[in-house]
Design an enzyme around this catalytic site. Structure first.
Site, short mmCIF file in Angstrom:
data_model
loop_
_atom_site.label_atom_id
_atom_site.label_comp_id
_atom_site.label_asym_id
_atom_site.label_seq_id
_atom_site.Cartn_x
_atom_site.Cartn_y
_atom_site.Cartn_z
N HIS A 157 -6.41 -1.41 -3.85
CA HIS A 157 -7.37 -2.52 -3.80
C HIS A 157 -7.82 -2.85 -2.39
O HIS A 157 -8.82 -3.54 -2.21
CB HIS A 157 -6.74 -3.76 -4.45
CG HIS A 157 -6.60 -3.63 -5.93
ND1 HIS A 157 -7.50 -4.17 -6.82
CD2 HIS A 157 -5.70 -2.96 -6.69
CE1 HIS A 157 -7.14 -3.87 -8.05
NE2 HIS A 157 -6.04 -3.13 -8.01
N ASP A 365 -12.16 -5.78 4.33
CA ASP A 365 -11.84 -6.17 2.96
C ASP A 365 -12.05 -4.96 2.07
O ASP A 365 -13.05 -4.24 2.22
CB ASP A 365 -12.78 -7.30 2.51
CG ASP A 365 -12.06 -8.35 1.68
OD1 ASP A 365 -11.10 -7.99 0.98
OD2 ASP A 365 -12.48 -9.53 1.72
#
Ligand code: ADQ
Length: 467
Positions: A157, A365
């Protein structure tokens, strides 16, 4: 149909549709499990004196969850240690915050072994196993050692770091080799995928073929990029729901004719909150005519607060927000409303809709679901403007946003000025393709894409099973 066994560090399915405070990952995994019956296994979040491996099985929100407690040493060395003090900062390009401690290595290996031994009896021969995130990279290797021959996929992720950064990790080779025990290794973006391939070729002495089959360490694995998405229709409906509308009305009243900029983040140094506050300060300094006409609502939920770096960032943000407010506030205007609490999904949707600008400026991110939520929650007749960091995985898909460098205060300040001045026509022209992307590349596309790719891999090779 084969079942899906999902394994992640924490197990937290949403309790109710629309409500609850769970983040994007939990929503996504719960959606995957409702579609393919199966089990979600992971840590309960609780600790006991000694690890027992006793599994608690419950049915929550239409999903079967199986959890185990860890012991206190596991929490310190594996969760707060190797996962959140070593891998998280390193994979977010913060080697200055990365701790290399031998006890963390041992804790990480131990918990992955324990997870494998505990979940093994729950897995049936036809099941597909889908392992999530950086906490559990060695899990497939441990499962293979126990003789598991099922198809096992892994999804990361967070970003995969550049090769030169990764090689600062003492056991980098072991970590990468462990990924070759999976049949499929998925990343959020093409960028992360190519960084991984670069490592495989230059450090691992391996190869990557045109269909992105990687060979190294005497093993083979399929690679792919699977950008995660939202349950976008559901989120858009949340903005129209009674709670969403109530929150929208409440926000509109509190705007008092001003324009709102919103930021919503876990309180994490990777999210660039301090840099965001400083860029907003720059905007106020550069645009005196805009003072009192706008404010920034920053919602930041505290997380991982046992780790010092998180206590530090929290202290710094309190100080910077206080200083900026002290410098610019007037009797009836505060430039930054800084809130440290958690909101329900439908409340959040209403808040996003009330904001003229969604300010999403992480320094790094994996994806960033807040950017997508902001887009999904907008009023289709009068949408707001998304300002998005070029270092969020989402920037590869959401190119019609105002893309900024979060390290550049002037750049972000200028984007805020532009966003506030943007005509409805331009806002619509930018929002429509963004919304199109968010709704087509949604969580269902992500889940089905990953599961189809996992099915398409051949049966695990003898080398993989031999571990
Ligand atoms: P996170 O780092 O947690 O996830 P993000 O993708 O932005 O980052 O998801 C955060 C989620 O938490 C969002 O759904 C958001 O709405 C929710 N949230 C944040 N603050 C909240 C608050 N105050 N109240 C309620 N909800 C709040 C990791 C990676 C990301 C990746 C996701 C999914 O770091 O890059 O996008 O996993 O893969």
């Amino acid at each position: 149909m084969s079942r899906l066994i999902v394994i992640s560090n924490r197990v937290n399915p949403p309790l109710e549709q629309g409500g609850g405070a769970v983040g994007g990952l939990a929503m996504a995994l719960a959606a995957a499990l409702r579609e393919y019956s199966g089990v979600w296994f992971g840590w309960s979040g609780q600790t006991t004196d000694h690890y027992t491996g006793q599994i608690a099985i419950q049915r929550v929100g239409g999903v079967t969850v199986a959890t185990v407690d860890l012991d206190e040493q596991d929490r310190l060395e594996y969760y707060n240690g190797y996962a959140n003090k070593t891998l998280w900062p390193l994979f977010h390009y913060r080697i200055d915050l990365t701790a290399y401690e031998r006890s963390f290595d041992a804790g990480y290996a131990r918990v992955n072994r324990r997870f494998a031994e505990t979940v093994r009896p729950l897995i049936e021969p036809d099941d597909f196993v889908w392992v999530h995130d950086y906490h559990l990279i060695p899990l497939a290797n441990e499962l293979r050692k126990l003789g598991l021959r099922n198809r096992i996929g892994f999804f990361l992720h967070i970003p995969w770091p550049a090769r030169r950064l990764l090689t600062t990790l003492p056991k980098h080779r072991e970590l990468v080799e462990a990924l070759f025990a999976y049949d499929l290794v998925g990343f959020q973006t093409e960028d992360s995928l190519t960084a991984f391939e670069d490592y495989v070729i230059k450090e691992g002495g391996g190869t990557v073929g045109p269909t992105r089959v990687a060979k190294a360490f005497g093993k083979t694995t399929q690679l792919g990029a699977f950008p995660i998405g939202l349950d976008a229709d559901h989120f858009a409906k949340a903005a129209e729901s009674p709670e969403g509308q109530r929150q929208l009305a409440r926000m509109k009243e509190s705007l008092a004719g001003r324009q709102m900029i919103v930021g919503v983040d876990r309180l994490d140094y990777s999210k660039g909150l301090e840099e965001r506050f400083l860029a907003y300060e720059q905007f106020l300094a550069d645009n005196p005519d805009q003072r009192e006409k706008v404010f920034l609502l920053q919602i930041a939920t505290p997380s991982r607060d046992e780790v010092e770096a998180y206590q530090d960032i929290r202290g710094r943000l309190d100080a910077v927000a206080g200083r900026i407010n002290g410098e610019f506030a007037s009797v009836d205007w505060v430039p930054i409303r800084y809130v440290n609490r958690t909101y329900r999904r439908d409340e959040l949707a209403g808040i996003y809709r009330a904001a003229r600008i969604g300010l999403v400026t992480p320094l790094r991110d994996g994806m960033n679901l807040v950017a997508k939520e902001y887009v999904a929650a907008q009023d289709p007749d009068d949408p707001g403007v998304l300002i998005l960091s070029k270092f969020a995985g989402a920037a590869a898909q959401l190119s019609e946003a105002l893309i900024v460098n979060p390290f550049g205060r002037e750049d972000v300040s200028e984007a805020i000025r532009k966003g506030l001045a943007m005509t409805r026509e331009e806002r619509l022209a930018r929002w429509r393709p963004l919304m199109d992307n968010v709704t087509t590349q949604d969580v269902t596309a992500w889940r089905d894409g990953f599961v189809a790719a996992l099915r398409a891999t051949g049966a695990p090779s003898e080398q993989q099973v031999a571990g």
